[in-house]
Scaffold this motif. Sequence first.
Motif, mmCIF file in Angstrom:
data_model
loop_
_atom_site.group_PDB
_atom_site.id
_atom_site.type_symbol
_atom_site.label_atom_id
_atom_site.label_comp_id
_atom_site.label_asym_id
_atom_site.label_seq_id
_atom_site.Cartn_x
_atom_site.Cartn_y
_atom_site.Cartn_z
ATOM 1 N N LEU A 1 0.833 -1.198 0.000
ATOM 2 C CA LEU A 1 0.000 0.000 0.000
ATOM 3 C C LEU A 1 0.870 1.253 0.000
ATOM 4 O O LEU A 1 0.597 2.219 -0.732
ATOM 5 C CB LEU A 1 -0.916 -0.012 1.223
ATOM 6 C CG LEU A 1 -1.777 1.231 1.449
ATOM 7 C CD1 LEU A 1 -2.708 1.455 0.273
ATOM 8 C CD2 LEU A 1 -2.566 1.106 2.748
ATOM 9 N N TYR A 2 1.921 1.245 0.796
ATOM 10 C CA TYR A 2 2.814 2.410 0.877
ATOM 11 C C TYR A 2 3.447 2.714 -0.478
ATOM 12 O O TYR A 2 3.481 3.873 -0.919
ATOM 13 C CB TYR A 2 3.886 2.149 1.934
ATOM 14 C CG TYR A 2 4.947 3.221 2.028
ATOM 15 C CD1 TYR A 2 4.643 4.489 2.499
ATOM 16 C CD2 TYR A 2 6.260 2.955 1.650
ATOM 17 C CE1 TYR A 2 5.618 5.475 2.586
ATOM 18 C CE2 TYR A 2 7.247 3.926 1.730
ATOM 19 C CZ TYR A 2 6.913 5.182 2.192
ATOM 20 O OH TYR A 2 7.879 6.154 2.278
ATOM 21 N N GLU A 3 3.941 1.688 -1.160
ATOM 22 C CA GLU A 3 4.560 1.894 -2.470
ATOM 23 C C GLU A 3 3.554 2.415 -3.485
ATOM 24 O O GLU A 3 3.872 3.263 -4.328
ATOM 25 C CB GLU A 3 5.186 0.586 -2.960
ATOM 26 C CG GLU A 3 6.366 0.097 -2.127
ATOM 27 C CD GLU A 3 7.536 1.075 -2.135
ATOM 28 O OE1 GLU A 3 7.683 1.806 -3.140
ATOM 29 O OE2 GLU A 3 8.286 1.119 -1.146
ATOM 30 N N ASN A 4 2.324 1.909 -3.430
ATOM 31 C CA ASN A 4 1.297 2.378 -4.366
ATOM 32 C C ASN A 4 0.866 3.806 -4.065
ATOM 33 O O ASN A 4 0.548 4.570 -4.983
ATOM 34 C CB ASN A 4 0.086 1.441 -4.332
ATOM 35 C CG ASN A 4 0.282 0.197 -5.164
ATOM 36 O OD1 ASN A 4 0.177 0.216 -6.381
ATOM 37 N ND2 ASN A 4 0.578 -0.910 -4.496
ATOM 38 N N LEU A 5 0.828 4.180 -2.789
ATOM 39 C CA LEU A 5 0.484 5.554 -2.436
ATOM 40 C C LEU A 5 1.557 6.527 -2.923
ATOM 41 O O LEU A 5 1.244 7.640 -3.361
ATOM 42 C CB LEU A 5 0.302 5.687 -0.927
ATOM 43 C CG LEU A 5 -0.940 5.024 -0.324
ATOM 44 C CD1 LEU A 5 -0.930 5.149 1.191
ATOM 45 C CD2 LEU A 5 -2.220 5.625 -0.892
ATOM 46 N N LYS A 6 2.808 6.120 -2.888
ATOM 47 C CA LYS A 6 3.885 6.987 -3.374
ATOM 48 C C LYS A 6 3.764 7.228 -4.871
ATOM 49 O O LYS A 6 4.185 8.279 -5.375
ATOM 50 C CB LYS A 6 5.241 6.386 -3.034
ATOM 51 C CG LYS A 6 5.593 6.434 -1.555
ATOM 52 C CD LYS A 6 7.085 6.300 -1.324
ATOM 53 C CE LYS A 6 7.616 4.991 -1.874
ATOM 54 N NZ LYS A 6 9.056 4.817 -1.583
#
Length: 435
Positions: A285-290
């Motif tokens: 999720l963190y990578e996709n939010l970035k």
Amino acid sequence: MSKVFVLDTNKQPLNPIHPGRARMLLSQGKAAVFRQYPFTLILKQEVSRPAVVETKHGRSLLRIKIDPGAKTTGLAVVNDATGEVVWVAELQHRGFQIRDALTSRRQLRRSRRNRKTRYRKPRFLNRTRPKGWLPPSLNSRVANILTWVKRLSALCRITAISQELVKFDTQQMEDSEISGVGYQQGTLAGYEIREFLLEKWKRTCAYCGAKDTNLEIEHINPRSKGGSNRLSNLCLACTPCNQKKGNQDIKDFLKGKPDLLKRILAQAKRPLADTAAVNATRWNLYENLKKTGLPVEVGTGGRTKYNRTIRGLDKTHYWDAACVGASTPEQLVTSGTKPLLIAAKGHGTRQQCRTNKFGFPIRYCKRTKFHKGFQTGDIVKAVVTSGKKIGTYVGRVATRATGSFNISTPDGLVQGISHKYCTHIHKKDGYSYAA
């Protein structure tokens, strides 16, 4: 109430407005309803100098804040400059439903194949998984959150995202020597440990099962007899049980209750199932939010609880979301804010037929989605004026080719409603809503 989102004539986001202002725009014919959930208006006349969100150094300060969970995720839109909570919601995931559906399908397929008399050579490792692959049940959680981040970004001017990346900072709780005693015994240390134990022991006393009472951190093996402060040696106990046990060894304290002793010792070493699901998806999720291009702030569950506690907010998913991260304003303006309850329902099934309990096909599924202008999953309002079912019904509709629909309302399922009585409220988008 939460603020109302507004778009200009070119569908560009403007300032969220008060519901009273929204009613005035609608009554004067200056705006129309663009979306029902979340409630959004679109202006009918072009605005030459639209108002923008309160700014600091020329930038708007609306921030999406996310508190991811295995079953429910909290979402909030907060104005960093004023501390105003513009919009909040709780998003219910369907990851466990997907897991159960895949398990059932796998069992049926294996059962059918095992009944075949011919021999077929087994196949293994015949599929490759791309880097970063997640099981469908976990990937659905990430996809749900990303969907709503994109929707909110299209409805208001979002400039930053805050995500609760880790539920518990286990390094801070377990090992003080990595960064010194000050790191372990900082402001958040007690919040991290206590929040972990509250979830692990389901907010009940480990010895008597008492709920809704003051719970104290209890050493299963007493410190005076060599017990440590490690999490595997900690549980929760109400004040009477904690005083009654004192510094006794747990085996002596529960020598007359072997089943309870066995359960407590097993629970002390058992990890959190829901936390495992969150931990498996948090970095994805963190990578996709970035990839959205917005700055992403992260925080721990302990900091979230600390922020919520000192601001005097109730324990809910959406208030947890509003308190994620160090960027949380000193004063949150929450008066009148009501959450939108969102539940992921999916987009139907790809099955070409229905099966019986043994996995054999029994009837064909028509591929036609629309019947009489409606499709299954639309939210409709039916005003029945005659017959045995006179009344008004609002809910998700299940369509049939005959035009006789079923409507799922908060009070239950209403069957046999004619399409002639139905009007659209919200087109199907894979979610159901409740205020």
